[in-house]
Design an enzyme around this catalytic site. Sequence first.
Site, mmCIF file in Angstrom:
data_model
loop_
_atom_site.group_PDB
_atom_site.id
_atom_site.type_symbol
_atom_site.label_atom_id
_atom_site.label_comp_id
_atom_site.label_asym_id
_atom_site.label_seq_id
_atom_site.Cartn_x
_atom_site.Cartn_y
_atom_site.Cartn_z
ATOM 1 N N HIS A 40 2.537 -0.284 10.803
ATOM 2 C CA HIS A 40 1.534 0.777 10.951
ATOM 3 C C HIS A 40 0.295 0.300 11.707
ATOM 4 C CE1 HIS A 40 3.365 3.173 7.322
ATOM 5 N NE2 HIS A 40 4.100 3.226 8.414
ATOM 6 N N PRO A 78 4.543 -2.080 -10.408
ATOM 7 C CA PRO A 78 4.298 -1.723 -11.813
ATOM 8 C C PRO A 78 4.811 -0.335 -12.168
ATOM 9 C CG PRO A 78 2.208 -1.920 -10.602
ATOM 10 C CD PRO A 78 3.297 -2.237 -9.641
HETATM 11 P P1 OAD Z 1 0.964 3.850 -1.664
HETATM 12 O O1 OAD Z 1 -0.485 3.984 -1.960
HETATM 13 O O2 OAD Z 1 1.768 5.069 -1.398
HETATM 14 O O3 OAD Z 1 1.715 3.137 -2.873
HETATM 15 C C1 OAD Z 1 1.223 1.969 -3.437
HETATM 16 C C2 OAD Z 1 2.271 1.435 -4.400
HETATM 17 O O4 OAD Z 1 1.816 0.198 -4.892
HETATM 18 C C3 OAD Z 1 2.547 2.328 -5.612
HETATM 19 O O5 OAD Z 1 3.949 2.472 -5.790
HETATM 20 C C4 OAD Z 1 1.924 1.540 -6.773
HETATM 21 O O6 OAD Z 1 2.647 1.721 -7.999
HETATM 22 C C5 OAD Z 1 2.081 0.130 -6.272
HETATM 23 N N1 OAD Z 1 1.121 -0.838 -6.832
HETATM 24 C C6 OAD Z 1 -0.134 -0.638 -7.283
HETATM 25 N N2 OAD Z 1 -0.682 -1.792 -7.679
HETATM 26 C C7 OAD Z 1 0.232 -2.767 -7.466
HETATM 27 C C8 OAD Z 1 0.275 -4.184 -7.661
HETATM 28 N N3 OAD Z 1 -0.786 -4.852 -8.152
HETATM 29 N N4 OAD Z 1 1.395 -4.847 -7.319
HETATM 30 C C9 OAD Z 1 2.472 -4.195 -6.814
HETATM 31 N N5 OAD Z 1 2.493 -2.870 -6.600
HETATM 32 C C10 OAD Z 1 1.408 -2.160 -6.927
HETATM 33 O O7 OAD Z 1 1.090 2.804 -0.476
HETATM 34 P P2 OAD Z 1 2.248 2.609 0.600
HETATM 35 O O8 OAD Z 1 3.583 2.711 -0.035
HETATM 36 O O9 OAD Z 1 1.909 1.370 1.330
HETATM 37 O O10 OAD Z 1 0.498 5.179 6.082
HETATM 38 O O11 OAD Z 1 2.016 3.838 1.533
HETATM 39 C C11 OAD Z 1 2.772 3.927 2.682
HETATM 40 C C12 OAD Z 1 1.982 4.520 3.791
HETATM 41 O O12 OAD Z 1 1.454 5.786 3.416
HETATM 42 C C13 OAD Z 1 0.757 3.719 4.213
HETATM 43 O O13 OAD Z 1 1.032 2.691 5.100
HETATM 44 C C14 OAD Z 1 -0.089 4.770 4.846
HETATM 45 C C15 OAD Z 1 0.053 5.765 3.737
HETATM 46 O O14 OAD Z 1 -0.526 6.933 3.728
HETATM 47 C C16 OAD Z 1 -0.250 5.610 7.092
HETATM 48 O O15 OAD Z 1 -1.469 5.603 7.058
HETATM 49 C C17 OAD Z 1 0.551 6.099 8.250
#
Ligand code: OAD
Length: 245
Positions: free
Chosen positions: A121, A215
Amino acid sequence: MGSPVPRELAAALAGARLVAVMTGAGISAESGVPTFRDAQTGLWERYEPQDLATPEAFARDPRLVWEWYEWRRELVGRAEPNAGHEALVEIERRAPGFTLATQNVDGLHRRAGSRQVAELHGSISRTVCSEERTAVDPRGLDGKPPRCPGCGAFLRPDVVWFGEPLPPGEIDLAFSAARECDLFLSVGTSSLVQPAASVPYEALYSGTPVVEVNPEETPLTPHASHVLRGPAGEMLPALVGAAYG
Ligand code: OAD
């Protein structure tokens, strides 16, 4: 307390020739960088990140989107890589082959020392002309956003917004690593945003074990071969310790 690391999983990591990893915002949560689907706080609590990270939002209100990214850039600049990022550096050092694809734009994997990183991204630390896509250094330029010194169009962060294509080289690398690896790790991602969310399925179709570190439950959870249910900053060091310790 998170889940213990199964012995079979530790052995699979220790014996893997090629390890492929996909990370999302959750791996940087313990560095103080808010995830996308967390509630926002302070100044930005009225906005949904999904509504700011779009070309439509930038066209409608370029100042708002620029200021949101300025705020995130400052936050990321103050953040330090955490034990989860560092555990992935250790896996890269130990495994004969390693590919890390990240949806994060925060640069924390490279700052931790990861070398083989596909930034699906883009990167918040780079700025480009919104028309010509050429790199521009915005320092010393006025305006929110500043204008391109060449053509006068607004500058924007070099990140992928919803509805925009991903850099083809990076996403191709993520898919081919998932097809060829012996072990796939999905870390800290909600597994909701395409095409990144499809990458682990390439590993599953090849019969390769997929490990989820998160988590919370995600749409990938029912398909994962192993689930390490806990924060990446605890689960990844535990996995590394069990595999190589
Ligand atoms: P999200 O904000 O959708 O998801 C974050 C994930 O991290 C969730 O499943 C949480 O449960 C998990 N989480 C939280 N704390 C954690 C920890 N300490 N250790 C492990 N996991 C944890 O983020 P992304 O999946 O990265 O795109 O989102 C994908 C994309 O959507 C991003 O790159 C962005 C976004 O909107 C664009 O901007 C195009």
